[in-house]
Design a protein around this motif. Sequence first.
Motif, mmCIF file in Angstrom:
data_model
loop_
_atom_site.group_PDB
_atom_site.id
_atom_site.type_symbol
_atom_site.label_atom_id
_atom_site.label_comp_id
_atom_site.label_asym_id
_atom_site.label_seq_id
_atom_site.Cartn_x
_atom_site.Cartn_y
_atom_site.Cartn_z
ATOM 1 N N GLY A 116 0.838 -1.194 0.000
ATOM 2 C CA GLY A 116 0.000 0.000 0.000
ATOM 3 C C GLY A 116 0.870 1.240 0.000
ATOM 4 N N GLY A 117 0.710 2.106 -0.994
ATOM 5 C CA GLY A 117 1.458 3.365 -1.057
ATOM 6 C C GLY A 117 2.960 3.133 -1.009
ATOM 7 N N LEU A 143 2.823 -13.270 -6.769
ATOM 8 C CA LEU A 143 1.758 -12.386 -7.247
ATOM 9 C C LEU A 143 1.860 -11.091 -6.442
ATOM 10 N N VAL A 144 1.738 -9.953 -7.115
ATOM 11 C CA VAL A 144 1.884 -8.668 -6.429
ATOM 12 C C VAL A 144 0.581 -7.872 -6.543
ATOM 13 N N LEU A 145 0.071 -7.415 -5.409
ATOM 14 C CA LEU A 145 -1.093 -6.532 -5.379
ATOM 15 C C LEU A 145 -0.612 -5.155 -4.925
ATOM 16 N N LEU A 146 -0.756 -4.168 -5.807
ATOM 17 C CA LEU A 146 -0.260 -2.815 -5.527
ATOM 18 C C LEU A 146 -1.428 -1.873 -5.299
ATOM 19 N N GLY A 147 -1.404 -1.145 -4.190
ATOM 20 C CA GLY A 147 -2.484 -0.202 -3.917
ATOM 21 C C GLY A 147 -1.979 1.210 -3.716
ATOM 22 N N ALA A 148 -2.808 2.184 -4.073
ATOM 23 C CA ALA A 148 -2.481 3.594 -3.846
ATOM 24 C C ALA A 148 -3.774 4.393 -3.892
ATOM 25 N N ARG A 149 -3.677 5.666 -3.496
ATOM 26 C CA ARG A 149 -4.885 6.505 -3.522
ATOM 27 C C ARG A 149 -5.381 6.686 -4.965
ATOM 28 N N SER A 150 -4.415 6.953 -5.874
ATOM 29 C CA SER A 150 -4.792 7.124 -7.282
ATOM 30 C C SER A 150 -3.664 6.542 -8.137
ATOM 31 N N LYS A 151 -3.866 6.541 -9.444
ATOM 32 C CA LYS A 151 -2.881 5.901 -10.326
ATOM 33 C C LYS A 151 -1.512 6.563 -10.241
ATOM 34 N N LYS A 152 -1.470 7.857 -9.855
ATOM 35 C CA LYS A 152 -0.174 8.550 -9.739
ATOM 36 C C LYS A 152 0.686 7.941 -8.640
ATOM 37 N N GLY A 153 0.057 7.310 -7.667
ATOM 38 C CA GLY A 153 0.802 6.744 -6.538
ATOM 39 C C GLY A 153 1.217 5.297 -6.733
ATOM 40 N N ILE A 154 0.900 4.727 -7.904
ATOM 41 C CA ILE A 154 1.307 3.329 -8.166
ATOM 42 C C ILE A 154 2.775 3.331 -8.591
ATOM 43 N N LEU A 155 3.608 2.723 -7.763
ATOM 44 C CA LEU A 155 5.052 2.735 -8.001
ATOM 45 C C LEU A 155 5.565 1.317 -8.221
ATOM 46 N N CYS A 156 6.666 1.225 -8.955
ATOM 47 C CA CYS A 156 7.459 -0.012 -9.069
ATOM 48 C C CYS A 156 6.773 -1.133 -9.843
ATOM 49 N N GLU A 157 5.696 -0.836 -10.547
ATOM 50 C CA GLU A 157 5.004 -1.900 -11.286
ATOM 51 C C GLU A 157 5.959 -2.557 -12.292
ATOM 52 N N ARG A 158 6.743 -1.702 -12.966
ATOM 53 C CA ARG A 158 7.662 -2.227 -13.980
ATOM 54 C C ARG A 158 8.721 -3.144 -13.362
ATOM 55 N N GLU A 159 9.240 -2.748 -12.185
ATOM 56 C CA GLU A 159 10.265 -3.564 -11.511
ATOM 57 C C GLU A 159 9.728 -4.953 -11.200
ATOM 58 N N PHE A 160 8.514 -5.015 -10.648
ATOM 59 C CA PHE A 160 7.934 -6.318 -10.321
ATOM 60 C C PHE A 160 7.743 -7.154 -11.586
ATOM 61 N N LYS A 161 7.288 -6.515 -12.658
ATOM 62 C CA LYS A 161 7.051 -7.256 -13.902
ATOM 63 C C LYS A 161 8.357 -7.790 -14.467
ATOM 64 N N LYS A 162 9.444 -7.004 -14.299
ATOM 65 C CA LYS A 162 10.758 -7.483 -14.768
ATOM 66 C C LYS A 162 11.163 -8.753 -14.041
ATOM 67 N N PHE A 163 10.761 -8.877 -12.784
ATOM 68 C CA PHE A 163 11.066 -10.099 -12.018
ATOM 69 C C PHE A 163 10.158 -11.263 -12.422
ATOM 70 N N GLY A 164 9.202 -10.991 -13.308
ATOM 71 C CA GLY A 164 8.277 -12.044 -13.740
ATOM 72 C C GLY A 164 7.010 -12.117 -12.899
ATOM 73 N N CYS A 165 6.789 -11.152 -12.040
ATOM 74 C CA CYS A 165 5.600 -11.173 -11.168
ATOM 75 C C CYS A 165 4.352 -10.766 -11.964
ATOM 76 N N ARG A 166 3.226 -11.373 -11.617
ATOM 77 C CA ARG A 166 1.943 -10.859 -12.081
ATOM 78 C C ARG A 166 1.554 -9.724 -11.147
ATOM 79 N N VAL A 167 1.081 -8.612 -11.701
ATOM 80 C CA VAL A 167 0.776 -7.447 -10.860
ATOM 81 C C VAL A 167 -0.684 -7.030 -11.061
ATOM 82 N N HIS A 168 -1.400 -6.857 -9.958
ATOM 83 C CA HIS A 168 -2.755 -6.293 -10.009
ATOM 84 C C HIS A 168 -2.762 -4.998 -9.204
ATOM 85 N N VAL A 169 -3.531 -4.038 -9.693
ATOM 86 C CA VAL A 169 -3.505 -2.703 -9.108
ATOM 87 C C VAL A 169 -4.869 -2.362 -8.496
#
Length: 275
Positions: A116-117, A143-169
């Motif tokens: 979260g954040g 599996l990675v679940l990323l939360g934030a107040r709005s889309k501007k606060g979503i960080l590091c999605e690309r890093e997790f994907k590079k590791f091969g993680c599935r990411v949900h926001v």
Amino acid sequence: MSKIASTRRVPVVSHLRVSGRYYKLVLSWSAAARRCQPGQFVSVRVQDGLEPLLRRPFGIHRVDGSRVEILYEVVGVGTRRLSCVRPGDYLDCIGPLGRGFSLPRGTAAGIVIVAGGMGVAPLVFCAQQLVRSKNRKERVAPLVLLGARSKKGILCEREFKKFGCRVHVATDDGSRGFRGNVSDLLRQHLAASEIRPSMVYGCGPYAMLAAVAVACRERAIPCEVSLEAHMACGFGACLGCAIRTMQGYKRVCAEGPVFSAPDIIWERPVPGRRP
Ligand SMILES: Cc1cc2nc3c(=O)[nH]c(=O)nc-3n(C[C@H](O)[C@H](O)[C@H](O)COP(=O)(O)OP(=O)(O)OC[C@H]3O[C@@H](n4cnc5c(N)ncnc54)[C@H](O)[C@@H]3O)c2cc1C
Ligand code: FES
């Protein structure tokens, strides 16, 4: 202080504004890089004078060779000062400190990371270690679940994907992905998934972590969370960061910041500002 923590004046290799109030600080610090575990933190003196007096704690975001990375948000006087540091400057740092996540010896299959954040910062290092470990028979990215107040606060999605993680926001305002809190997204995932997670690792705001802990307890899923607390000494001497647990008071900086979620007696922290 932990016997393996080092106190150093550490050179800043790079310091970039990631977006908005978010910065990434890269330190050349081989003594810490060799020893740190995901979930541990470093304590940084952000100035040479008296204001602010106390060091500021930051989770270890990534380790790259001899480099230790910190991802932080400017929220007050200390982080504002820190944001003025330039490559080539030296920072007075102590670390690695605290107890990190207990990563599994075997497969990483079925692991869910919930961030979260700014709680995302130490979880990138966690994912990095989970997919890199040489001991692992099968490399199954969490599996990675990323939360934030709005889309501007979503960080590091690309890093997790590079590791091969599935990411949900999840975003509170619905500007991206699931509308609502990331703990609700976790609940939805747990209800829909046929495979029971082997472990949930969480980091983020206190209320979110409490909700993650309840969701995991209801399904008897092991869960570890990294807590934040206002810290004075940062290495176990002042007792200023104590929280209540099933085993009595524990210091977030020494016995934590990572705790087994069922051990924590969840209550609202008293908000405040430090000197
Ligand atoms: C173990 C640990 C790891 C952390 N890792 C990171 C990280 O990776 N990235 C990151 O951006 N931040 C992290 N933090 C939080 C970070 O330490 C604070 O944001 C920072 O100390 C704020 O300093 P400041 O002087 O800018 O804010 P202040 O001027 O002291 O305070 C500004 C506001 O932030 C709140 N605040 C300050 N410190 C904390 C804290 N420790 N816990 C909860 N609220 C606080 C205050 O109540 C106030 O509302 C971590 C904290 C801990 C305890
Ligand atoms: S900050 Fe002093 S004991 Fe934790």
